[in-house]
Write an enzyme that holds these catalytic residues in place. Sequence first.
Site, mmCIF file in Angstrom:
data_model
loop_
_atom_site.group_PDB
_atom_site.id
_atom_site.type_symbol
_atom_site.label_atom_id
_atom_site.label_comp_id
_atom_site.label_asym_id
_atom_site.label_seq_id
_atom_site.Cartn_x
_atom_site.Cartn_y
_atom_site.Cartn_z
ATOM 1 N N TYR A 135 -1.844 15.524 -13.229
ATOM 2 C CA TYR A 135 -3.007 15.673 -14.095
ATOM 3 C C TYR A 135 -2.936 16.939 -14.934
ATOM 4 O O TYR A 135 -3.509 17.001 -16.025
ATOM 5 C CB TYR A 135 -4.297 15.697 -13.263
ATOM 6 C CG TYR A 135 -4.603 14.390 -12.557
ATOM 7 C CD1 TYR A 135 -3.910 13.224 -12.866
ATOM 8 C CD2 TYR A 135 -5.559 14.326 -11.563
ATOM 9 C CE1 TYR A 135 -4.180 12.034 -12.227
ATOM 10 C CE2 TYR A 135 -5.849 13.131 -10.903
ATOM 11 C CZ TYR A 135 -5.156 11.990 -11.247
ATOM 12 O OH TYR A 135 -5.424 10.810 -10.610
ATOM 13 N N LYS A 185 4.976 11.715 -0.422
ATOM 14 C CA LYS A 185 6.024 10.718 -0.671
ATOM 15 C C LYS A 185 7.361 11.449 -0.660
ATOM 16 O O LYS A 185 8.167 11.378 -1.586
ATOM 17 C CB LYS A 185 5.780 10.009 -2.009
ATOM 18 C CG LYS A 185 6.597 8.747 -2.213
ATOM 19 C CD LYS A 185 6.276 7.656 -1.228
ATOM 20 C CE LYS A 185 7.083 6.388 -1.566
ATOM 21 N NZ LYS A 185 6.983 5.370 -0.501
ATOM 22 N N ASP A 217 2.072 5.244 0.808
ATOM 23 C CA ASP A 217 1.923 3.790 0.890
ATOM 24 C C ASP A 217 1.488 3.365 2.289
ATOM 25 O O ASP A 217 0.642 2.477 2.459
ATOM 26 C CB ASP A 217 3.211 3.076 0.464
ATOM 27 C CG ASP A 217 4.469 3.732 1.005
ATOM 28 O OD1 ASP A 217 4.385 4.784 1.665
ATOM 29 O OD2 ASP A 217 5.558 3.179 0.760
ATOM 30 N N ASP A 241 -6.808 11.097 -5.325
ATOM 31 C CA ASP A 241 -7.686 10.354 -6.217
ATOM 32 C C ASP A 241 -7.739 8.880 -5.803
ATOM 33 O O ASP A 241 -8.811 8.274 -5.716
ATOM 34 C CB ASP A 241 -7.169 10.495 -7.655
ATOM 35 C CG ASP A 241 -8.182 10.039 -8.691
ATOM 36 O OD1 ASP A 241 -9.276 9.568 -8.313
ATOM 37 O OD2 ASP A 241 -7.883 10.145 -9.889
ATOM 38 N N ASP A 245 -10.959 6.808 -3.337
ATOM 39 C CA ASP A 245 -11.669 5.629 -3.834
ATOM 40 C C ASP A 245 -11.476 4.444 -2.893
ATOM 41 O O ASP A 245 -12.391 3.642 -2.686
ATOM 42 C CB ASP A 245 -11.173 5.269 -5.235
ATOM 43 C CG ASP A 245 -11.773 6.181 -6.302
ATOM 44 O OD1 ASP A 245 -12.612 7.027 -5.951
ATOM 45 O OD2 ASP A 245 -11.409 6.033 -7.481
#
Length: 351
Positions: A135, A185, A217, A241, A245
């Site tokens: 970001y 990751k 994952d 992020d 959610d």
Amino acid sequence: MKIAVLPGDGIGPDITREAVRVIEALGLGIEMTWAPVGGAAYKAHGHPLPAETLAIARDSDAILFGAVGDPDCDALDRHLRPEQAILGLRKALTLFANLRPARVFAGLESHSALRPEIAGAIDLVIVRELNGDVYFGEKGFRTNAMGEREGYDVMSYATSEVQRIAHIAFRAAQGRGRRVCSVDKANVLETSQLWRDTVIAVAREYPDVALEHMYVDNAAMQLVKNPGHFDVVLTGNLFGDILSDQASMCVGSIGLLASASLGERQTAWGTFGLYEPIHGSAPDIAGKGVANPMATILSAAMLLRHSLGLADAAERIERAVAHALGDGVLSRDLGGNAGTAEIGDAVLARL
């Protein structure tokens, strides 16, 4: 005690109004200053984060934030879009640590997308780094060797950035179940390898907290398979992020999840921070009086606890919200028909 109230766009003013009513009902003598932000600020002042709004935020002990996002602004240059307001506040005020608690309220287990017996075990906090990752990395467009247009976003973290967010997570775990799951990751990303190495080093300072690592994952899968496994989830900006959610739907509605964005600055009573629901501005229902204000009200409780040192008042709000939900005061997103102001009234009555 001073709070900057930045309602923003869409349903932001509706839900923020109810949270302010709850704070005022406690009679704490808190001074609140309202200021525009997001699309509303752009339309009035030509910028999503006007200098005056930023100055009000800096001069406060905490920020109560609604939501930003306006379809009328979608064609603007990226630096003028409403979403840049929240990114700008995080950067300018060095708000690097996002805390997003997720738990199922008693009686709402059936509203989760998961089986009730699985959903009922959810009680976790996602600690998300806010100032780094893709970001804020270098980004742009270029032409590749094939002559094609190519977009790029650079993911990067410095050791110090990972260290400071890791300390937040470990300290949070000490006040909970003493377990941290660091999500990365590292099998394919060098950024994640640095993340993992740094978290391992920080963990040595917290021998009373158990640390495990999980690829993102797998973490996404475990959030729906066995969410009760998690206590504190530590992760970067992008992964956090997405996972936060996902967690919102595991508990039944994105309209129930509050969040705190904290930095290093200390107020006279706690840590300066910005508090907001994790959902968006929902322009399609703006002004209709049907938005769920619970997440914003719970964000106000977090504000009182973390920035103003008013844990008792925060607990009163959280109990009132739980009682209202338990009594069946439910908004549309939870299958009910209670309106925004009606929900605010219900919480006030139970205070």
